[in-house]
Scaffold this motif. Structure first.
Motif, PDB file in Angstrom:
ATOM      1  N   PRO A 183       0.712  -1.275   0.088  1.00  0.00           N
ATOM      2  CA  PRO A 183       0.093   0.056  -0.094  1.00  0.00           C
ATOM      3  C   PRO A 183       1.065   1.248  -0.013  1.00  0.00           C
ATOM      4  O   PRO A 183       2.077   1.213   0.544  1.00  0.00           O
ATOM      5  N   LYS A 184       0.325   2.373  -0.614  1.00  0.00           N
ATOM      6  CA  LYS A 184       1.026   3.553  -0.532  1.00  0.00           C
ATOM      7  C   LYS A 184       1.387   4.177   0.681  1.00  0.00           C
ATOM      8  O   LYS A 184       2.670   4.653   1.088  1.00  0.00           O
ATOM      9  N   TYR A 185       0.519   4.088   1.618  1.00  0.00           N
ATOM     10  CA  TYR A 185       0.543   4.621   3.077  1.00  0.00           C
ATOM     11  C   TYR A 185       0.388   3.227   3.865  1.00  0.00           C
ATOM     12  O   TYR A 185      -0.563   2.598   3.631  1.00  0.00           O
ATOM     13  N   LEU A 186       1.209   3.216   5.022  1.00  0.00           N
ATOM     14  CA  LEU A 186       1.170   2.090   6.026  1.00  0.00           C
ATOM     15  C   LEU A 186       1.175   2.884   7.429  1.00  0.00           C
ATOM     16  O   LEU A 186       2.287   3.403   7.559  1.00  0.00           O
ATOM     17  N   ASN A 187       0.452   2.665   8.202  1.00  0.00           N
ATOM     18  CA  ASN A 187       0.270   3.087   9.669  1.00  0.00           C
ATOM     19  C   ASN A 187       0.752   2.003  10.477  1.00  0.00           C
ATOM     20  O   ASN A 187       0.717   0.444  10.300  1.00  0.00           O
TER      21      ASN A 187
END
Length: 622
Positions: free
Chosen positions: A234-238
């Motif tokens: 994924p482009k963003y990962l938290n």
């Protein structure tokens, strides 16, 4: 009260900190008379019922009953033990922790676990930042961020770093520093495969540290670098949920923006951390953001505790507008005044600032923020395709439903005029249609409520609940406790003259605390007494009683009357029991099977009557 903790040191810390300053970091407080009011941080509410007494240094919520002193506030809001809260406040006040205390509370497994996780997160943040700025591994990421317009000062302010595209870069560093790798998996810094292999969770990503309300790093948001080969990621990962990190109850940049949003009495809410960083650098230090998911009720309540008004600035695409629409409802439910800043289709705040500059963002976006109704009407138009008059009529009916929800007749008239002009309609015809739509809305609302026995068309929406007055003896006990906390002589008098115990168990226990408190030579100070009380429920009761609005000067006669109410209650209770017994005996005598049985019951009733008379005389004599 706190194990081996010195009472003298506790009082030194307690005296050195102001509860208004401490609570004010979590709750937006406004002065009201002698108290400060705000929205309770311990339960959901729209109207403030959370009171803080600056003079006596305690708090009480009249909504949920929470109450106590500065120590209990910090313990409850941060989930700390007493020693942890004490040490934190000591550090805040610049008071050295006695050597005796340096190991107190270290046996708490939860505390040790969280402390280790916090240390690991701060270490990881420093390591990622070093990689970005000082090593070849971060060169591409640094170029990327520089192209995005981020200055060195901004990178340092937000501690932005880079996680190399490696499976064990952070893993090896943590292992060398004796961090338990299993604990690091639980903390969310590392991950574990199905086969049990532990590896870096974040790889090939620009790293944005996520901090709690006090500025401690509790998680990360990682943006995939475009040159990274793992395109399936994924482009963003938290960071995942952990003992430190609760995504639904955390807002990016709140700790940094809080002083500014309270000063300006307004916050800017964005969808992502890049927008916050970009707008901060452009001179707008009011930005906070959700963490890659939809706004939650918890986050809305946190915002409301800090500010009254918010501007929503989500992406200009369809998904962003849909998210805006959902967020509006949640923010309104939390009691916030909401406006919506418009962005062109397909752009986000970061894109807009890089393309048009900070001045244009201020003038064309923030200053053009529209009221909720204007946004809802604009959003409605974007969802309709008008091919004929039928489609137009449907759109107008839906628009009128939105306008009819406004409380202000002036606002309704304004939007009706705009609608009439936009679609070349007669204003009178539109107002007639508005009334028809309103009647239909009202009818539908009433049908929806029929299932409720308390609020429906059958009883015209009225619900009558009888107000229950407290018995006189309970009021008397509460008043006595109020004055006992402020006057030792009154406490001594009550202890000597109250022949009966307080009838409410909690009142009786609090009175016992007061007798012990004064016996130990403590001063007449409700705030210090509240700290002295160890039981949490009694601490809350004491704070609530101390917050009561009562006259400061009370006569000896009034105290005597309250004591009499307390002393007389057992007699009144016994009198009521005897009267009920007498009524029962008379009924039994009437239904007796024989004359002897009837006479026997009447004799018992007469004896009971004599007892009743004696009690009545005793009560009259006082």
């Amino acid at each position: 009260m706190a194990g081996h903790t010195s009472d003298e040191w506790i009082n030194q810390v307690r005296t050195a900190v102001d509860i208004i300053d401490v609570v004010g970091e979590y709750v937006q407080l406004k002065k009201s008379g002698r108290a400060y009011l705000g929205l309770c941080p311990f339960h959901s509410e729209k109207s403030p019922s959370f009171n803080v007494n600056a003079e006596r240094q305690f708090y009480h919520c009249f909504g949920c009953g929470a109450g106590g002193d500065v120590f209990s506030f910090l313990m409850n809001i941060e989930q700390l033990t007493f020693p942890e809260a004490l040490h934190k406040l000591a550090e805040r006040a610049g008071i050295e922790v006695p050597r005796l205390q340096s190991h107190e509370g270290e046996d708490s497994p939860d505390k040790r676990l969280k402390q280790v996780m916090l240390e690991a997160h701060q270490f990881a943040a420093n390591l990622y930042q070093y990689v970005l700025k000082e090593t070849p591994y971060g060169a591409e990421a640094l170029k990327y961020l520089t192209r995005r317009g981020m200055s060195a000062e901004t990178l340092a302010e937000f501690q932005i770093g880079f996680a190399p595209d490696s499976w064990d870069f952070l893993t090896q560093f943590l292992a060398k520093r004796d961090f338990s790798l299993d604990v690091m998996v639980e903390a969310g810094l590392l991950a574990k495969s199905d086969s049990g292999k532990i590896f870096d969770r974040f790889r090939g990503r620009v790293m944005f540290p996520i901090q709690d309300s006090q500025g401690n790093v509790i998680g990360f948001g990682g943006r995939l670098l475009e040159t990274t080969q793992a395109k399936s990621q994924p482009k963003y990962l938290n960071s995942p949920e952990s003992p430190l990190f609760n995504k639904s109850a955390t807002l990016f940049n709140l700790h940094r923006a809080r002083p500014n949003i309270r000063k300006k009495k307004q916050a800017l809410l964005f969808e992502g951390y890049v927008d916050v960083v970009s707008t901060w650098q452009a001179g707008f230090p009011l930005g906070i953001a959700t963490l890659g998911t939809a706004l939650t009720e918890q986050q809305a309540r946190i915002i409301r505790r800090n500010v009254d008004s918010i501007v929503l600035c989500y992406d200009g695409d369809a998904a962003g507008q849909e998210a805006t629409s959902k967020a509006i409802h949640i923010l309104q439910q939390a009691g916030l005044k909401v406006r919506v800043a418009p962005l062109p289709q397909g752009t986000d705040p970061d894109d807009y600032i890089r393309q048009h500059g900070a001045e244009a963002f201020s003038q064309q976006v923030l200053l053009q923020a529209m009221p909720i109704t204007a946004f809802r009407l604009k959003h409605l138009r974007s969802q309709y395709v008008i091919n004929d008059e039928m489609d137009k009529a449907g759109l107008i009916a839906k628009a009128l439903e939105i306008i009819n929800e406004l409380d202000s007749p002036v606002e309704r008239d304004m939007y009706q005029r705009q609608l009439a002009e936009e679609y070349s309609l007669s204003l009178n015809d539109l107002k007639w249609e508005s009334k028809r739509v309103y009647r239909q809305q009202k009818s539908e609302r009433q049908r929806d409520k029929v299932a409720s026995a308390w609020n429906n068309s059958i009883n015209n929406g009225k619900a009558t609940l009888a107000k229950t007055l407290q018995p006189a003896y309970i009021t008397a006990e509460r008043m006595l406790l109020y004055y006992m906390m402020r006057n030792q002589e009154i406490a001594t008098r009550v202890q000597q003259e109250c022949s009966a115990h307080f009838q409410v168990d909690e009142h009786d226990a609090l009175a016992a605390y007061l007798y012990a408190y004064y016996a130990e030579g403590n001063p007449e100070d409700p705030g210090k007494f509240i700290h002295y009380v160890q039981d949490d429920s009694l601490k809350q009761l004491a704070s609530g009683l101390a917050m009561m609005e009562c006259k400061e000067d009370v006569s000896d006669q009034e105290i005597g009357d309250y004591i009499k109410q307390v002393n007389n209650y057992p007699k009144r209770a016994e009198l009521e029991r005897l009267r009920e017994e007498q009524r029962s005996l008379h009924l039994q005598a009437t239904a007796a099977d024989s004359e002897d049985a009837r006479k026997q019951l009447e004799i018992h009733a007469a004896v009971t009557g004599m007892k009743i008379l004696a009690l009545e005389n005793a009560l009259k004599e006082g």
